[in-house]
Motif scaffolding. Structure first.
Motif, PDB file in Angstrom:
ATOM      1  N   ASP A  62      -1.788   6.439  -1.475  1.00  0.00           N
ATOM      2  CA  ASP A  62      -0.738   5.830  -0.658  1.00  0.00           C
ATOM      3  C   ASP A  62      -0.260   6.743   0.466  1.00  0.00           C
ATOM      4  O   ASP A  62       0.601   6.376   1.252  1.00  0.00           O
TER       5      ASP A  62
ATOM      6  N   GLU B  88      -7.672   2.313  -5.116  1.00  0.00           N
ATOM      7  CA  GLU B  88      -6.743   1.349  -4.509  1.00  0.00           C
ATOM      8  C   GLU B  88      -5.923   2.034  -3.432  1.00  0.00           C
ATOM      9  O   GLU B  88      -5.323   3.084  -3.659  1.00  0.00           O
ATOM     10  N   PHE B  89      -5.910   1.426  -2.252  1.00  0.00           N
ATOM     11  CA  PHE B  89      -5.084   1.896  -1.149  1.00  0.00           C
ATOM     12  C   PHE B  89      -3.824   1.050  -1.118  1.00  0.00           C
ATOM     13  O   PHE B  89      -3.896  -0.180  -1.064  1.00  0.00           O
ATOM     14  N   ARG B  90      -2.673   1.718  -1.160  1.00  0.00           N
ATOM     15  CA  ARG B  90      -1.377   1.038  -1.084  1.00  0.00           C
ATOM     16  C   ARG B  90      -0.598   1.610   0.087  1.00  0.00           C
ATOM     17  O   ARG B  90      -0.651   2.798   0.370  1.00  0.00           O
ATOM     18  N   GLU B  91       0.162   0.738   0.723  1.00  0.00           N
ATOM     19  CA  GLU B  91       1.040   1.161   1.801  1.00  0.00           C
ATOM     20  C   GLU B  91       2.291   1.778   1.182  1.00  0.00           C
ATOM     21  O   GLU B  91       2.914   1.183   0.315  1.00  0.00           O
TER      22      GLU B  91
ATOM     23  N   LEU C 211     -12.770  -1.609  -5.511  1.00  0.00           N
ATOM     24  CA  LEU C 211     -12.192  -1.000  -4.315  1.00  0.00           C
ATOM     25  C   LEU C 211     -11.166  -1.994  -3.810  1.00  0.00           C
ATOM     26  O   LEU C 211     -11.510  -3.124  -3.456  1.00  0.00           O
TER      27      LEU C 211
ATOM     28  N   ILE D 292      -7.705  -2.841  -1.347  1.00  0.00           N
ATOM     29  CA  ILE D 292      -6.857  -2.489  -0.210  1.00  0.00           C
ATOM     30  C   ILE D 292      -5.631  -3.383  -0.306  1.00  0.00           C
ATOM     31  O   ILE D 292      -5.688  -4.576   0.027  1.00  0.00           O
ATOM     32  N   GLY D 293      -4.533  -2.852  -0.811  1.00  0.00           N
ATOM     33  CA  GLY D 293      -3.346  -3.664  -1.056  1.00  0.00           C
ATOM     34  C   GLY D 293      -3.591  -4.593  -2.243  1.00  0.00           C
ATOM     35  O   GLY D 293      -4.514  -4.418  -3.021  1.00  0.00           O
TER      36      GLY D 293
ATOM     37  N   PHE E  52      -1.790  -4.973   2.295  1.00  0.00           N
ATOM     38  CA  PHE E  52      -1.713  -3.823   3.170  1.00  0.00           C
ATOM     39  C   PHE E  52      -1.332  -4.299   4.564  1.00  0.00           C
ATOM     40  O   PHE E  52      -1.933  -5.220   5.102  1.00  0.00           O
TER      41      PHE E  52
END
Length: 75
Positions: free
Chosen positions: A18, A36-39, A61, A63-64, A70
């Motif tokens: 993040d 996992e990509f989190r804002e 994988l 993204i948000g 995201f």
């Protein structure tokens, strides 16, 4: 993370990014692993630099999410 001397990182458990900087040669997401990509709430930058990502059967994988897409925070 689990990186070897050939700069291959195996993700075999949930990993959340993040903020900050991630630099790796190769990322291999295996069964049971997720990246996992989190804002972040503070709108911190994420720098992600890799040569390749391989997602194997059972790996994820993300993204948000549907609850927090995201970009929804307006960062």
């Amino acid at each position: 993370n689990n990186c070897n001397t050939d700069n291959v990182c195996v993700v075999n458990a949930p990993v959340v990014v993040d903020s900050g900087t991630v630099v790796a040669g190769y990322i291999n997401i295996v069964s049971g692993g997720s990246l996992e990509f989190r804002e972040s709430a503070q709108c911190q930058n994420i720098t992600f630099s890799v040569r390749s990502i391989l997602v194997e059967s059972g790996g994820s994988l993300l993204i948000g999410s549907s609850d927090a897409p995201f970009g929804a925070a307006g960062c």
